[in-house]
Design an enzyme around this catalytic site. Structure first.
Site, PDB file in Angstrom:
ATOM      1  N   ARG A   1       0.820  -1.218   0.000  1.00 52.39           N
ATOM      2  CA  ARG A   1       0.000   0.000   0.000  1.00 52.39           C
ATOM      3  C   ARG A   1       0.855   1.270   0.000  1.00 52.39           C
ATOM      4  O   ARG A   1       0.468   2.287  -0.565  1.00 52.39           O
ATOM      5  CB  ARG A   1      -0.945   0.003   1.197  1.00 52.39           C
ATOM      6  CG  ARG A   1      -2.040  -1.007   0.999  1.00 52.39           C
ATOM      7  CD  ARG A   1      -3.022  -1.024   2.122  1.00 52.39           C
ATOM      8  NE  ARG A   1      -4.147  -1.861   1.746  1.00 52.39           N
ATOM      9  CZ  ARG A   1      -5.087  -2.260   2.579  1.00 52.39           C
ATOM     10  NH1 ARG A   1      -5.052  -1.897   3.843  1.00 52.39           N
ATOM     11  NH2 ARG A   1      -6.080  -3.011   2.156  1.00 52.39           N
TER      12      ARG A   1
ATOM     13  N   LYS B   1     -22.083 -15.083   1.255  1.00 55.12           N
ATOM     14  CA  LYS B   1     -23.475 -14.740   1.545  1.00 55.12           C
ATOM     15  C   LYS B   1     -24.171 -13.961   0.443  1.00 55.12           C
ATOM     16  O   LYS B   1     -23.629 -13.001  -0.088  1.00 55.12           O
ATOM     17  CB  LYS B   1     -23.516 -13.901   2.823  1.00 55.12           C
ATOM     18  CG  LYS B   1     -23.090 -14.663   4.040  1.00 55.12           C
ATOM     19  CD  LYS B   1     -23.468 -13.880   5.281  1.00 55.12           C
ATOM     20  CE  LYS B   1     -22.415 -14.023   6.346  1.00 55.12           C
ATOM     21  NZ  LYS B   1     -21.896 -12.761   6.823  1.00 55.12           N
TER      22      LYS B   1
ATOM     23  N   GLY C   1     -11.083  -8.438  -1.363  1.00 53.74           N
ATOM     24  CA  GLY C   1      -9.810  -8.944  -0.869  1.00 53.74           C
ATOM     25  C   GLY C   1      -9.473 -10.350  -1.337  1.00 53.74           C
ATOM     26  O   GLY C   1      -8.358 -10.620  -1.794  1.00 53.74           O
TER      27      GLY C   1
ATOM     28  N   GLY D   1     -14.416  -3.216   0.336  1.00 49.25           N
ATOM     29  CA  GLY D   1     -15.726  -2.620   0.627  1.00 49.25           C
ATOM     30  C   GLY D   1     -16.068  -1.507  -0.343  1.00 49.25           C
ATOM     31  O   GLY D   1     -17.197  -1.405  -0.829  1.00 49.25           O
TER      32      GLY D   1
HETATM   33  P1  AMP Z   1     -17.068 -13.217   1.292  1.00 50.36           P
HETATM   34  O1  AMP Z   1     -16.439 -12.770   2.570  1.00 50.36           O
HETATM   35  O2  AMP Z   1     -18.545 -13.105   1.251  1.00 50.36           O
HETATM   36  O3  AMP Z   1     -16.376 -12.690   0.060  1.00 50.36           O
HETATM   37  O4  AMP Z   1     -16.838 -14.779   1.248  1.00 50.36           O
HETATM   38  C1  AMP Z   1     -15.574 -15.362   1.260  1.00 50.36           C
HETATM   39  C2  AMP Z   1     -15.667 -16.689   1.924  1.00 50.36           C
HETATM   40  O5  AMP Z   1     -16.665 -17.477   1.297  1.00 50.36           O
HETATM   41  C3  AMP Z   1     -14.407 -17.482   1.846  1.00 50.36           C
HETATM   42  O6  AMP Z   1     -13.852 -17.550   3.131  1.00 50.36           O
HETATM   43  C4  AMP Z   1     -14.854 -18.847   1.349  1.00 50.36           C
HETATM   44  O7  AMP Z   1     -14.295 -19.930   2.074  1.00 50.36           O
HETATM   45  C5  AMP Z   1     -16.345 -18.813   1.552  1.00 50.36           C
HETATM   46  N1  AMP Z   1     -17.066 -19.698   0.639  1.00 50.36           N
HETATM   47  C6  AMP Z   1     -17.029 -19.686  -0.695  1.00 50.36           C
HETATM   48  N2  AMP Z   1     -17.779 -20.690  -1.194  1.00 50.36           N
HETATM   49  C7  AMP Z   1     -18.308 -21.349  -0.157  1.00 50.36           C
HETATM   50  C8  AMP Z   1     -19.181 -22.468  -0.036  1.00 50.36           C
HETATM   51  N3  AMP Z   1     -19.640 -23.093  -1.097  1.00 50.36           N
HETATM   52  N4  AMP Z   1     -19.519 -22.855   1.204  1.00 50.36           N
HETATM   53  C9  AMP Z   1     -19.051 -22.202   2.283  1.00 50.36           C
HETATM   54  N5  AMP Z   1     -18.245 -21.142   2.226  1.00 50.36           N
HETATM   55  C10 AMP Z   1     -17.872 -20.720   1.032  1.00 50.36           C
END
Ligand code: AMP
Length: 399
Positions: free
Chosen positions: A38, A199, A356, A379
């Site tokens: 950074r 999510k 990230g 974000g």
């Molecule tokens: P996010 O913080 O929403 O970008 O999600 C990132 C996280 O989603 C990572 O730590 C992944 O391990 C998790 N992830 C991705 N695909 C899956 C899945 N099919 N089941 C559970 N966790 C997941």
């Protein structure tokens, strides 16, 4: 939102005191910087200001001291590293916008550089406190924002200060809004967006906004299973957000109405349990997405899906990607995320990676050079894709 903002190139900085908000929120271990990426990224703007005779007053936050003077979050280590990189002294202030900063700022000669202490040492920073904004502004003649990572926050040092000073962007923000702004406002088509991550609820507005703009929307990662469930598939013990099933149905209807192709995984890598530890060994098999057994969970996209998504990315002219396709922390379950990173690297399209995890995947795989733009703000880039107004950018002067 207008992305056509004035930059440091559009104003005369010679002999002026310039307050430049950087993102020096670097990772630390045992008091040492573990990645100076950074700081390096901020150099072009800082060097431009030096070379053009400005008196440079830098500021940033580091970590979350929440208004407390935590010595382990002092920016002193940044001043030291920055001095080495610039090959000139960076004077470290003992406070944020107090007596010491005022004295130092007043003593600066053209081309000299100083750094204020961690802006989040002051409680008012994250509340966009007027007094702090005015105190920061009183140090300088011009405000330059070059911290995209905090541009979605209305804080004193990211937005508030712009109420008191002429405000423009530095080269990092200029690049972010130039590339991402164009991709959203006037994309080369076909325009494909690839969303992943855990999510659905984190990406509600992104999905909704992108459906207004893209030709193809690809959904992978944990969030795909709620969509698959909304189509009537049984998804076993995969990630599922019951409250968002209707939303997923609405989005699928919206895609159909708008003529947007919505791609979901056609096959899925499944296992009995979530890996524990996350990078530990795991038994997996691949099944069609509509054949996930009741006692199994989907943890990555399957091979056919990798090909399907990669093909869409390769034939696109603009691709935006945010979020991993599976539990990429585990080598067995990282194949989907790697395949997407590879496809973007191989694509002739304008490729933009935000968030990230996806950015880290591209960097770790050595593909960063072959991606048009890796956003420096997780974000902030999501809010950008949501079509939201980013306070740290909205406050800058229009061209
Ligand atoms: P996010 O913080 O929403 O970008 O999600 C990132 C996280 O989603 C990572 O730590 C992944 O391990 C998790 N992830 C991705 N695909 C899956 C899945 N099919 N089941 C559970 N966790 C997941």
């Amino acid at each position: 939102m207008n992305y056509n903002k004035k930059s440091v190139r559009d104003i005369d900085v010679a002999g002026k005191r310039v307050l430049c908000r950087c993102d020096f929120n670097v990772p630390l271990k045992d008091g040492k910087i573990t990645s100076d990426k950074r700081i390096v990224a901020a150099l072009p703007t800082i060097k431009y200001l030096i070379d053009n005779g400005a008196k440079v007053i830098l500021c940033s936050h580091m970590g979350k001291p929440k208004g407390e003077w935590k010595p382990e979050l002092s920016l002193k280590v940044v001043a030291e590293r920055l001095s080495e990189l610039l090959g000139q002294e960076v004077k470290m202030s003992k406070d944020v916008a107090g007596e010491d900063s005022r004295a130092l700022a007043a003593s600066l000669r053209d081309g000299e550089v100083m750094l204020l202490e961690n802006t989040r040492y002051i409680k008012g920073e994250t509340k966009n406190d007027q007094q702090l904004s005015a105190d920061l502004a009183s140090l300088a003649d011009i405000f330059v924002n070059d911290a995209f990572g905090t541009a979605h926050r209305a804080h004193s040092s990211t937005a508030g200060v712009a109420e008191y000073l002429p405000a423009v962007c530095g080269f990092l923000i200029e690049k972010e809004i130039g590339i991402m702004g164009k991709a959203l406002a006037d994309p080369a088509r076909p325009f494909v967006a690839i969303l992943g991550g855990a999510k659905v609820s984190d990406k509600l507005n992104v999905i909704n906004n992108l459906l207004e703009k893209v030709d193809t929307l690809i959904i992978g990662g944990g969030m795909a299973y709620t969509f698959l469930a909304a189509q009537g598939n049984s998804i076993g013990t995969s990630l599922f957000d019951a409250e968002k099933v209707d939303y997923c149905r609405d989005m699928m209807a919206k895609a159909a109405e708008k003529g947007v192709k919505l791609l979901l995984p056609v096959d899925t890598v499944i296992a009995k349990e979530f890996p524990d530890p996350i990078d530990g060994p795991i038994d997996v098999k691949t099944v069609p997405s509509n054949e996930i057994p009741d006692d199994m969970m989907g943890l990555d996209i399957g091979e056919k899906t990798r090909e399907l998504f990669a093909e869409a990315a390769k034939s696109a002219k603009t691709v935006v990607w945010n979020g991993p396709m599976g539990v990429f922390e585990n080598p067995t379950l990282a194949k989907g995320t790697i395949a997407v990173a590879e496809a973007l690297a191989a694509s002739e399209a304008v490729t933009i990676v935000g968030g990230g995890d996806s950015a880290a995947a591209c960097e770790q795989l050595g593909f960063a050079d072959r991606i048009t733009h890796i956003s420096t703000g997780g974000g902030a880039s999501l809010e950008f894709l949501e079509g939201l107004e980013l306070p740290g950018i909205a406050c800058l002067e229009d061209k």
